[in-house]
Design a protein around this motif. Sequence first.
Motif, mmCIF file in Angstrom:
data_model
loop_
_atom_site.group_PDB
_atom_site.id
_atom_site.type_symbol
_atom_site.label_atom_id
_atom_site.label_comp_id
_atom_site.label_asym_id
_atom_site.label_seq_id
_atom_site.Cartn_x
_atom_site.Cartn_y
_atom_site.Cartn_z
ATOM 1 N N ASN A 114 0.816 -1.217 0.000
ATOM 2 C CA ASN A 114 0.000 0.000 0.000
ATOM 3 C C ASN A 114 0.850 1.268 0.000
ATOM 4 O OD1 ASN A 114 -2.352 -1.604 0.143
ATOM 5 N ND2 ASN A 114 -2.167 -1.719 2.374
ATOM 6 N N ARG A 115 1.935 1.215 -0.751
ATOM 7 C CA ARG A 115 2.775 2.400 -0.898
ATOM 8 C C ARG A 115 2.547 2.999 -2.279
ATOM 9 N NH1 ARG A 115 8.803 1.413 0.424
ATOM 10 N NH2 ARG A 115 8.528 -0.431 -0.882
ATOM 11 N N LEU A 116 2.787 4.295 -2.360
ATOM 12 C CA LEU A 116 2.501 5.025 -3.591
ATOM 13 C C LEU A 116 3.755 5.717 -4.104
ATOM 14 C CD1 LEU A 116 -0.891 6.757 -2.662
ATOM 15 C CD2 LEU A 116 -0.569 4.659 -3.982
ATOM 16 N N PHE A 117 3.848 5.772 -5.412
ATOM 17 C CA PHE A 117 4.868 6.569 -6.093
ATOM 18 C C PHE A 117 4.136 7.565 -6.969
ATOM 19 C CE2 PHE A 117 7.569 6.766 -10.100
ATOM 20 C CZ PHE A 117 8.313 7.839 -9.640
ATOM 21 N N MET A 118 4.350 8.854 -6.714
ATOM 22 C CA MET A 118 3.642 9.912 -7.428
ATOM 23 C C MET A 118 4.634 10.900 -8.028
ATOM 24 S SD MET A 118 0.468 10.691 -4.818
ATOM 25 C CE MET A 118 1.433 10.469 -3.335
ATOM 26 N N ILE A 119 4.257 11.414 -9.169
ATOM 27 C CA ILE A 119 5.021 12.483 -9.823
ATOM 28 C C ILE A 119 4.070 13.634 -10.099
ATOM 29 C CG2 ILE A 119 6.194 13.192 -11.947
ATOM 30 C CD1 ILE A 119 7.488 10.483 -12.083
ATOM 31 N N THR A 120 4.437 14.797 -9.670
ATOM 32 C CA THR A 120 3.694 16.013 -9.978
ATOM 33 C C THR A 120 4.677 17.052 -10.472
ATOM 34 O OG1 THR A 120 2.107 17.621 -9.101
ATOM 35 C CG2 THR A 120 3.891 16.966 -7.649
ATOM 36 N N ARG A 121 4.160 18.162 -10.986
ATOM 37 C CA ARG A 121 5.025 19.181 -11.552
ATOM 38 C C ARG A 121 4.690 20.535 -10.941
ATOM 39 N NH1 ARG A 121 7.961 16.575 -15.034
ATOM 40 N NH2 ARG A 121 9.210 18.455 -15.326
ATOM 41 N N MET A 122 5.712 21.178 -10.397
ATOM 42 C CA MET A 122 5.567 22.513 -9.827
ATOM 43 C C MET A 122 5.806 23.546 -10.927
ATOM 44 S SD MET A 122 7.561 21.982 -6.178
ATOM 45 C CE MET A 122 9.083 21.422 -6.963
ATOM 46 N N LEU A 123 4.977 24.577 -10.937
ATOM 47 C CA LEU A 123 5.024 25.579 -11.999
ATOM 48 C C LEU A 123 5.536 26.910 -11.481
ATOM 49 C CD1 LEU A 123 1.680 25.033 -13.935
ATOM 50 C CD2 LEU A 123 3.937 24.130 -14.465
#
Length: 376
Positions: A114-123
């Motif tokens: 139940n672990r997550l790997f996330m990628i987001t982008r800061m603008l």
Amino acid sequence: MAKRKHNRARNKILERKAGIKPGSLLIPAEAYAPRFFLMSFNEGMFEEMELKTYQELLQRVNSRPDARHWIDIRGYADQAMLEQLIIDFKLHPLQMEDVINDYQRPKVEEFGENRLFMITRMLRWSPEFRTLDDIQLSLFTGPNYVLSLQSDYGDCLDPLRERIRIGKGIIRQRPAVYIAYAILDVVLDYYFPVIADIGIYIEELEQEVLRQPNKATLSQILDLKNELIKLRRITWPERDLMNEILRMDEDTIPENLKVYFRDAYDHAVQLIDLVDNHREMASSLVDLYMSTVSNRMNEIMKVLTIISSIFIPLSFIVGLYGMNFSHEDPETGKVFPHSMPELYQPYSYPILLGLMFMLIMLQLYFFYKKGWFRSF
């Protein structure tokens, strides 16, 4: 130079070497040396520090299993540290490869227990160069930690850090995945002022198009359209990221936390609507530019038409009286009855000039009555 640098950053994904082993960690030459930040807290305690080495960071985390930790690593120009990070936090090499090749689209993956790997982008919006800069932020969630990695030292997460410092809200009472939500929420919140700045820039371009359009203005409009395409390419996956989280099992995302991710999903939808509106406005600027240029050309042609209309009858009169027909026969002295006797009148020249002037005034009055001068 700044524009070339921006284009290189945009095309990083195109520079990857073909045929390399999956999971290979190729550190970019421009990568920063890593800095290690740690925030450890629970309902009754809070610690924040910057550590000199990764080993000190890991020792601090392991020494407080009862706390929740935000492990913040900025810069990754240390391949040995990244490889050790994979071992200590049980990460997949392909995930770390995505972290380093930092032009990935926003996404979320579930792995392990139940672990997550996330990628987001800061603008960030650059007012000087009128360009959109985006920095990848990678997140890993664990039972009692959130691990964030980014290529730059600066980010937009200081408001969240301040909330954790003063214990504002319920963030210290929630599980580690709530910290990941809070990070994503702050990142999305910073999209709104960026889009607002772009809206102000669109209004400035509109005024410039109406006031004094030129080729530089058109080039700025086309560059803006490219930036808006890039912004749309980022905001749509952000919405998909939130939607994917909302579909996860309750074991991974508790039901009482999904309401927060649902709110972030609504923010992503609002951002998409704003981006689409700005794209339509930017497209309309091109039409406005072409219409304005066409109107200015019509005004120029109107001036030239008026000038030509005035001088055409004058040219006819001058050409008519410029014909060298003799008034009498030079040999016999006989006067020709159908010649131009007025040529030999004593006041013929000023009379002709007066008639030409009156003709000009009559034409100008006619054009005025027709309204040709009202738009000047």
